[in-house]
Design an enzyme around this catalytic site. Structure first.
Site, PDB file in Angstrom:
ATOM      1  N   HIS A   1      15.131  11.898  13.362  1.00 59.06           N
ATOM      2  CA  HIS A   1      13.380  12.221  14.106  1.00 59.06           C
ATOM      3  C   HIS A   1      12.164  10.658  13.938  1.00 59.06           C
ATOM      4  O   HIS A   1      11.636  10.669  14.613  1.00 59.06           O
ATOM      5  CB  HIS A   1      13.395  13.215  14.042  1.00 59.06           C
ATOM      6  CG  HIS A   1      12.421  13.447  12.729  1.00 59.06           C
ATOM      7  ND1 HIS A   1      11.934  14.748  12.279  1.00 59.06           N
ATOM      8  CD2 HIS A   1      11.629  12.910  11.932  1.00 59.06           C
ATOM      9  CE1 HIS A   1      11.411  14.634  10.889  1.00 59.06           C
ATOM     10  NE2 HIS A   1      11.603  13.883  10.772  1.00 59.06           N
ATOM     11  N   HIS A   2      13.089   9.824  12.733  1.00 59.17           N
ATOM     12  CA  HIS A   2      12.482   9.008  13.076  1.00 59.17           C
ATOM     13  C   HIS A   2      12.604   7.707  13.935  1.00 59.17           C
ATOM     14  O   HIS A   2      12.107   6.684  13.629  1.00 59.17           O
ATOM     15  CB  HIS A   2      12.455   8.366  11.504  1.00 59.17           C
ATOM     16  CG  HIS A   2      12.148   9.230  10.500  1.00 59.17           C
ATOM     17  ND1 HIS A   2      10.581   9.115   9.963  1.00 59.17           N
ATOM     18  CD2 HIS A   2      11.947  10.366   9.993  1.00 59.17           C
ATOM     19  CE1 HIS A   2      10.586  10.483   9.292  1.00 59.17           C
ATOM     20  NE2 HIS A   2      11.017  10.820   9.266  1.00 59.17           N
TER      21      HIS A   2
ATOM     22  N   HIS B   1       0.544  -1.132  -0.234  1.00 64.77           N
ATOM     23  CA  HIS B   1       0.166  -0.229  -0.479  1.00 64.77           C
ATOM     24  C   HIS B   1       0.621   1.343  -0.440  1.00 64.77           C
ATOM     25  O   HIS B   1       0.594   2.109  -0.825  1.00 64.77           O
ATOM     26  CB  HIS B   1      -0.905   0.226   1.106  1.00 64.77           C
ATOM     27  CG  HIS B   1      -1.090   1.377   1.344  1.00 64.77           C
ATOM     28  ND1 HIS B   1      -2.533   1.766   0.521  1.00 64.77           N
ATOM     29  CD2 HIS B   1      -1.381   2.168   2.116  1.00 64.77           C
ATOM     30  CE1 HIS B   1      -3.349   3.055   1.570  1.00 64.77           C
ATOM     31  NE2 HIS B   1      -2.489   3.821   2.750  1.00 64.77           N
TER      32      HIS B   1
ATOM     33  N   THR C   1       7.103  26.320   8.291  1.00 61.60           N
ATOM     34  CA  THR C   1       5.913  25.859   7.989  1.00 61.60           C
ATOM     35  C   THR C   1       4.635  26.802   8.278  1.00 61.60           C
ATOM     36  O   THR C   1       3.476  26.771   7.797  1.00 61.60           O
ATOM     37  CB  THR C   1       5.526  24.243   8.046  1.00 61.60           C
ATOM     38  OG1 THR C   1       6.515  23.794   7.934  1.00 61.60           O
ATOM     39  CG2 THR C   1       4.096  23.397   7.601  1.00 61.60           C
TER      40      THR C   1
ATOM     41  N   HIS D   1      13.182  11.240   4.819  1.00 55.02           N
ATOM     42  CA  HIS D   1      13.179  12.824   4.898  1.00 55.02           C
ATOM     43  C   HIS D   1      12.850  14.437   4.338  1.00 55.02           C
ATOM     44  O   HIS D   1      11.389  14.440   3.956  1.00 55.02           O
ATOM     45  CB  HIS D   1      13.292  13.385   5.872  1.00 55.02           C
ATOM     46  CG  HIS D   1      12.689  14.289   7.581  1.00 55.02           C
ATOM     47  ND1 HIS D   1      10.987  13.471   7.295  1.00 55.02           N
ATOM     48  CD2 HIS D   1      12.491  15.176   7.186  1.00 55.02           C
ATOM     49  CE1 HIS D   1      10.489  14.372   8.200  1.00 55.02           C
ATOM     50  NE2 HIS D   1      10.975  15.745   7.717  1.00 55.02           N
TER      51      HIS D   1
ATOM     52  N   TRP E   1       7.475  -0.455   3.445  1.00 49.27           N
ATOM     53  CA  TRP E   1       8.146   0.277   2.505  1.00 49.27           C
ATOM     54  C   TRP E   1       8.913   0.545   2.992  1.00 49.27           C
ATOM     55  O   TRP E   1       9.982   0.907   2.156  1.00 49.27           O
ATOM     56  CB  TRP E   1       7.122   1.596   2.313  1.00 49.27           C
ATOM     57  CG  TRP E   1       6.831   2.596   3.264  1.00 49.27           C
ATOM     58  CD1 TRP E   1       6.658   2.656   4.306  1.00 49.27           C
ATOM     59  CD2 TRP E   1       7.578   3.916   2.637  1.00 49.27           C
ATOM     60  NE1 TRP E   1       6.658   4.275   4.556  1.00 49.27           N
ATOM     61  CE2 TRP E   1       7.961   4.911   3.861  1.00 49.27           C
ATOM     62  CE3 TRP E   1       8.649   4.268   1.309  1.00 49.27           C
ATOM     63  CZ2 TRP E   1       8.699   6.001   4.003  1.00 49.27           C
ATOM     64  CZ3 TRP E   1       9.158   5.179   2.017  1.00 49.27           C
ATOM     65  CH2 TRP E   1       9.383   6.430   2.757  1.00 49.27           C
TER      66      TRP E   1
ATOM     67  N   LYS F   1       3.668  29.331   5.836  1.00 54.03           N
ATOM     68  CA  LYS F   1       2.764  29.556   4.649  1.00 54.03           C
ATOM     69  C   LYS F   1       1.905  29.427   5.346  1.00 54.03           C
ATOM     70  O   LYS F   1       1.869  29.784   4.318  1.00 54.03           O
ATOM     71  CB  LYS F   1       3.290  28.127   4.236  1.00 54.03           C
ATOM     72  CG  LYS F   1       4.983  28.064   3.506  1.00 54.03           C
ATOM     73  CD  LYS F   1       5.254  26.362   2.959  1.00 54.03           C
ATOM     74  CE  LYS F   1       5.834  27.082   1.905  1.00 54.03           C
ATOM     75  NZ  LYS F   1       5.868  27.508   0.902  1.00 54.03           N
TER      76      LYS F   1
ATOM     77  N   ARG G   1       1.391  -0.113  15.491  1.00 55.17           N
ATOM     78  CA  ARG G   1       0.644   0.412  13.570  1.00 55.17           C
ATOM     79  C   ARG G   1       1.235  -0.751  13.300  1.00 55.17           C
ATOM     80  O   ARG G   1       1.962  -1.819  13.638  1.00 55.17           O
ATOM     81  CB  ARG G   1       2.216   1.371  13.558  1.00 55.17           C
ATOM     82  CG  ARG G   1       3.790   1.473  12.881  1.00 55.17           C
ATOM     83  CD  ARG G   1       3.712   2.788  12.281  1.00 55.17           C
ATOM     84  NE  ARG G   1       3.625   2.661  11.404  1.00 55.17           N
ATOM     85  CZ  ARG G   1       4.552   3.173  10.225  1.00 55.17           C
ATOM     86  NH1 ARG G   1       5.684   4.130  10.729  1.00 55.17           N
ATOM     87  NH2 ARG G   1       4.345   3.279   9.193  1.00 55.17           N
TER      88      ARG G   1
ATOM     89  N   TYR H   1       9.316  15.648   1.858  1.00 55.09           N
ATOM     90  CA  TYR H   1       8.773  16.760   1.412  1.00 55.09           C
ATOM     91  C   TYR H   1       8.611  17.269  -0.121  1.00 55.09           C
ATOM     92  O   TYR H   1       7.873  17.665  -1.152  1.00 55.09           O
ATOM     93  CB  TYR H   1      10.015  17.910   1.626  1.00 55.09           C
ATOM     94  CG  TYR H   1       9.720  17.754   3.096  1.00 55.09           C
ATOM     95  CD1 TYR H   1       9.378  18.105   4.137  1.00 55.09           C
ATOM     96  CD2 TYR H   1      10.780  17.216   4.137  1.00 55.09           C
ATOM     97  CE1 TYR H   1       8.921  19.334   5.318  1.00 55.09           C
ATOM     98  CE2 TYR H   1      10.299  17.403   5.631  1.00 55.09           C
ATOM     99  CZ  TYR H   1       9.772  18.461   6.143  1.00 55.09           C
ATOM    100  OH  TYR H   1       9.362  18.745   6.928  1.00 55.09           O
TER     101      TYR H   1
ATOM    102  N   GLU I   1      12.351  13.434   0.762  1.00 59.51           N
ATOM    103  CA  GLU I   1      11.382  12.457   0.413  1.00 59.51           C
ATOM    104  C   GLU I   1       9.945  12.893   0.994  1.00 59.51           C
ATOM    105  O   GLU I   1       8.831  12.893  -0.136  1.00 59.51           O
ATOM    106  CB  GLU I   1      10.709  10.807   0.110  1.00 59.51           C
ATOM    107  CG  GLU I   1       9.925   9.413  -0.026  1.00 59.51           C
ATOM    108  CD  GLU I   1       9.675  10.319  -1.653  1.00 59.51           C
ATOM    109  OE1 GLU I   1      10.549  10.397  -1.873  1.00 59.51           O
ATOM    110  OE2 GLU I   1       8.596  10.076  -2.072  1.00 59.51           O
TER     111      GLU I   1
ATOM    112  N   SER J   1      -0.733  26.958  -3.289  1.00 60.37           N
ATOM    113  CA  SER J   1      -0.359  28.980  -3.740  1.00 60.37           C
ATOM    114  C   SER J   1      -1.547  29.093  -5.058  1.00 60.37           C
ATOM    115  O   SER J   1      -0.734  30.732  -4.904  1.00 60.37           O
ATOM    116  CB  SER J   1       0.749  28.991  -3.050  1.00 60.37           C
ATOM    117  OG  SER J   1       1.303  28.835  -1.964  1.00 60.37           O
TER     118      SER J   1
END
Lengths: 527, 283
Positions: free
Chosen positions: A304-305, A79, A330, A255, A144, A333, A452, A259, A257, A270
């Site tokens: 941080h993962h 998935h 962020t 990480h 994954w 934005k 999970r 973004y 990825e 935007s």
């Protein structure tokens, strides 16, 4: 530079028949390739969505109800791979193919044949990947992220998986090179970098991220391959290696990825909000700088993962602080989007509805992101459903809503017909409601202790899981409305004007609807 | 329209209703836990949740206000402005300050969480596909701990017991009010030993040893799970910890060392009513 343009050997001025297979196989036209990418992404969205529904159906009630736990693990891994590499990334590349040349006044992509190849790698890669479902031992079932040593227990699927990911990486890198070459070489006279539409800017930065990190992923999975088949031990302590090394390399890719999956979405939002607020984007240059800051920070936050792998205290503190910093650009934005809406004159056509839902729901995902950045609290959140809720909030009502908003926004330009607004509203409201029914309860079970990637759970998690499954089926069925709407819009509908939207701005709205097969063969003048 | 809504609500109620003997299934939040660190983590979590909720109320109110008042159908003309250096600086600096207010307590908790000095005993936890092994390092006691749920219950051939997928054959026994150091490792793939009530989660990595600690402050039964995907049986290697007073623990340890496992089990059972499986009571 002009040589690049004149070498373009496609002299047809009318599009060949849409029913000619040769047209699609050999096309070098950015609009055709954009269409191929978008249809491929939609197909994969339904394939990956079907897998998600198998997962949610199994989790509807406690017990082993439908599938074997090993098959369940195959579904969670596939998935994610299908949705990330098959749906979201190709959808963004498809939008870039269609819109970047039209937004910067270019006749086509800079490297049209490469463009054809970038796309046609994808069906082969996904054939390899999806075929693994029928191999002995089944499809990859280690998530994954493919953490060793577990991923090294994969059966016959393993080499297929690695080759498939290599192909996907090549496709993405070639696509990214093409986008950068197009933006730097084919802008219309007068279009300076700081006059580019924000969608072009976010894609430019995204393309650099792709080129920087896809080779890192390729390195990591090649090391997995040699560990499995050629007796190396990069990731095995018995030979002097370290399983955690893989995680560091993977997340150095992983990480940025994340973004790659969201920056083009920022660009789409935007673009849409100013159109329907009838007011220019607030803080254009700060939006550009914020995007660049996020891209830079994405390279220094990867661990941080990995707060539970046993890093030194100083490492944990560094990655906690750097991760928290991402909240600043962020936040800028989000504030700029709200300021764009503020004192505008808004109307609420379907693209705007999806864009507003994006701002609200992506922000919720950002909030849980700030919470996850706090290393000691992450010890509780890590690998729980709280994380699942977090990244689905930024990816589904985040990235996917932005893609859908972009499709509604540009569909009249592509097809020359207005879509059915009533169906669009149904699609929006069902999606917006069910996506929350689906993902919001997952915060609760995660905090209460549900890990999970489990096919079965203890009884105290039953209620929220049942609700979540109802949301999943509602959301999944609502997407069929979208499929129907798109087909209907291609086949006919109210003719679209050149501008399509009252508040639209930019070069793509200066060409007729539907956009002719070739646009801007003479570069427009940008003042 | 109305009958549709009623039908949908009834369907939802039915679907939730039939999901079996779902006890206490509406837990919304992280447990406060029973160790000093788990309390600190809980407070940090609530602080962060409070801050993001406050910001959310602010931002979403602004959006809602704007959606109501700044719409074309009210005949407004759009403003012309599209930048403000003051605003940009303000909404860069203010979030930064808020983040510092979050980062400092977080760093404090992190430092405390990593400080396993002064531990009075050590337990080595080894993960296997798909069970746990516990070794009381200085006391020559060790045993395996496996899932205690029957396959018939999983397949729905018999009703699911209240401790479905949480009960184990041999729980880990710990003394209360003593600082316990844990070493984590694995015999095959990566696992993660997670007990939410202790705010403890650490990866078990083959070939490496990770360390963390807990000081349980309340007698009780605490449940946890493997948190890192470890293959087909990932969901089926739960953790049960029984915390009993220090003196009782010493007695238990002596019985275990003497090989009197049944007496040891009875001693632990004496502290609990085994019929009561109550996850929520421990919160």
């Amino acid at each position: 530079m002009s040589a690049v343009i004149t070498e373009h050997d496609d002299h047809h001025h009318e599009a060949p028949s849409p029913w000619s297979i040769k047209r699609w196989l050999s096309t070098t036209n950015h609009k055709d390739i954009g269409t191929l990418y978008l249809w491929f992404a939609l197909l994969m969205f339904f394939v990956g969505g079907f897998m998600a529904l198998i997962i949610r159906a199994e989790l509807f009630q406690p017990g082993l109800n439908l599938v074997d736990p090993h098959f369940f693990n195959q579904m969670t891994a596939m998935h994610a791979l299908v949705m990330i590499f098959g749906a979201v990334m190709p959808a963004f590349v498809g939008l870039a193919n269609w819109m970047v040349p039209m937004m910067i006044g270019a006749p086509d992509m800079a490297l049209p044949r490469l463009n054809n190849w970038s796309f046609w790698i994808l069906p082969f890669a996904f054939t390899l990947l999806l075929l693994t479902l029928f191999l002995p031992g089944g499809a990859p079932a280690a998530g994954w992220t493919l953490y060793p040593p577990l991923s090294l227990q994969t059966g016959a699927a393993f080499p297929f998986l690695i080759l498939s990911i290599h192909l996907l990486g090549i496709s993405s890198i070639l696509g990214a090179i093409n986008i950068i070459a197009t933006i730097f070489n084919l802008r219309a006279p007068g279009m300076s970098l700081m006059k580019m539409p924000l969608f072009v800017w976010t894609w430019l930065i995204t393309a650099y991220l792709v080129i920087a990190v896809m080779p890192v992923l390729a390195g990591a999975i090649t090391m997995l391959l040699t560990d499995k088949f050629f007796a190396t031990s990069f990731f095995s302590a018995t030979g002097g290696g370290d399983p955690v090394l893989y995680q560091h390399i993977f997340w150095f890719f992983g990480h940025p990825e994340v973004y790659i999956l969201i920056l083009p979405a920022f660009g789409i939002i935007s673009t849409i909000i100013p159109t329907f607020a009838r007011k220019p984007l607030f803080g254009y240059s700060s939006m550009v700088y914020a995007t660049a800051s996020i891209a830079f920070l994405s390279f220094i936050v990867w661990a941080h993962h990995m707060f539970t792998v046993g890093m030194p205290l100083a490492g944990q503190l560094f990655f906690m602080f750097s991760t928290m910093l991402i909240a600043v650009p962020t936040g800028v934005k989000v504030f700029n989007w709200v300021a764009t809406m503020w004192r505008g004159a808004m109307t609420f056509e379907t693209p705007m509805l999806f864009a507003i839902a994006f701002v609200v729901l992506f922000t919720i995902g950002g909030f849980s992101g700030v919470m996850l950045a706090l290393a000691p609290a992450d010890i509780q959140y890590h690998d729980s459903y709280f994380v699942v809720a977090h990244f689905h909030y930024v990816l589904v009502p985040g990235a996917v809503f932005a893609i859908i908003a972009g499709v509604y926004y540009w569909l009249p330009k592509w097809t020359g017909h207005m879509y059915d607004e009533r169906l669009g509203k149904w699609h929006f409201w069902l999606s917006a409601i069910f996506v929350n029914v689906l993902f919001f309860p997952q915060h609760f079970v995660g905090l209460a202790g549900m890990p999970r990637r489990i096919p079965d759970y203890s009884l105290q998690f039953a209620n929220f899981n049942a609700i979540s499954t109802v949301g999943a089926f509602g959301y999944g069925i609502a997407q069929l409305i979208f499929l129907w709407l798109v087909i209907k819009c291609i086949r006919g509908g109210k003719p679209a004007t050149q501008e399509v939207w009252e508040g639209s701005r930019g070069l793509e709205w200066t060409v007729p609807s539907p956009a002719p097969h070739h646009t801007f063969q003479t570069a427009p003048e940008v003042k | 329209m109305r009958p549709t809504i009623v039908k949908a609500a009834a369907l939802l109620a039915l679907l939730v209703g039939v999901s079996g003997p779902a006890l206490a299934g509406w837990e919304l939040n992280m447990p406060r836990g029973v160790t000093p660190v788990s309390h600190e983590v809980y407070h940090l979590h609530m602080l962060a949740l409070g801050i993001v909720t406050a910001i959310g109320i602010g931002v979403f109110s602004a959006i809602i206000w704007s959606l109501i008042h700044h719409r074309k159908s009210r005949g407004v003309t759009p403003a012309k402005w599209h930048e403000s250096m003051t605003a940009e600086i303000a909404w860069t600096i203010v979030p930064f300050i808020i983040l510092i207010a979050l980062a400092l307590p977080a760093a404090y908790v992190m430092i405390n969480m990593e400080d396993d000095s002064g531990a009075e005993m050590t337990v080595k936890v080894t993960g296997y596909q798909w069970l746990w092994h516990y070794e009381y390092v200085d006391d020559e006691v060790d045993f395996y701990s496996r899932l205690d749920t029957s396959r018939q219950a999983m397949l729905g051939e018999i009703p699911k017991p209240d401790d479905y997928l949480v009960g184990v054959d041999n729980p880990l026994v710990l003394p209360t009010d003593r600082k316990v150091r844990f070493h984590h490792t694995s015999g095959d793939v990566i696992h993660a030993w997670w007990v939410p009530e202790f705010a403890m989660k650490k990866d078990s990595i083959p070939g490496f040893i990770n360390t963390n600690w807990a000081e349980v402050q309340e007698v009780g039964v605490y449940y946890g799970r493997c948190a890192e995907l470890c293959g087909r049986g990932h969901a089926f290697m739960p953790i049960t910890v029984k915390a009993i007073p220090g003196e009782a623990y010493d007695e238990w340890l002596e019985l275990m060392q003497a090989g009197e496992d049944e007496a040891a089990e009875e001693l632990v059972a004496g502290h609990f009513n085994d019929e009561d499986y109550q996850v929520v009571e421990n919160r």
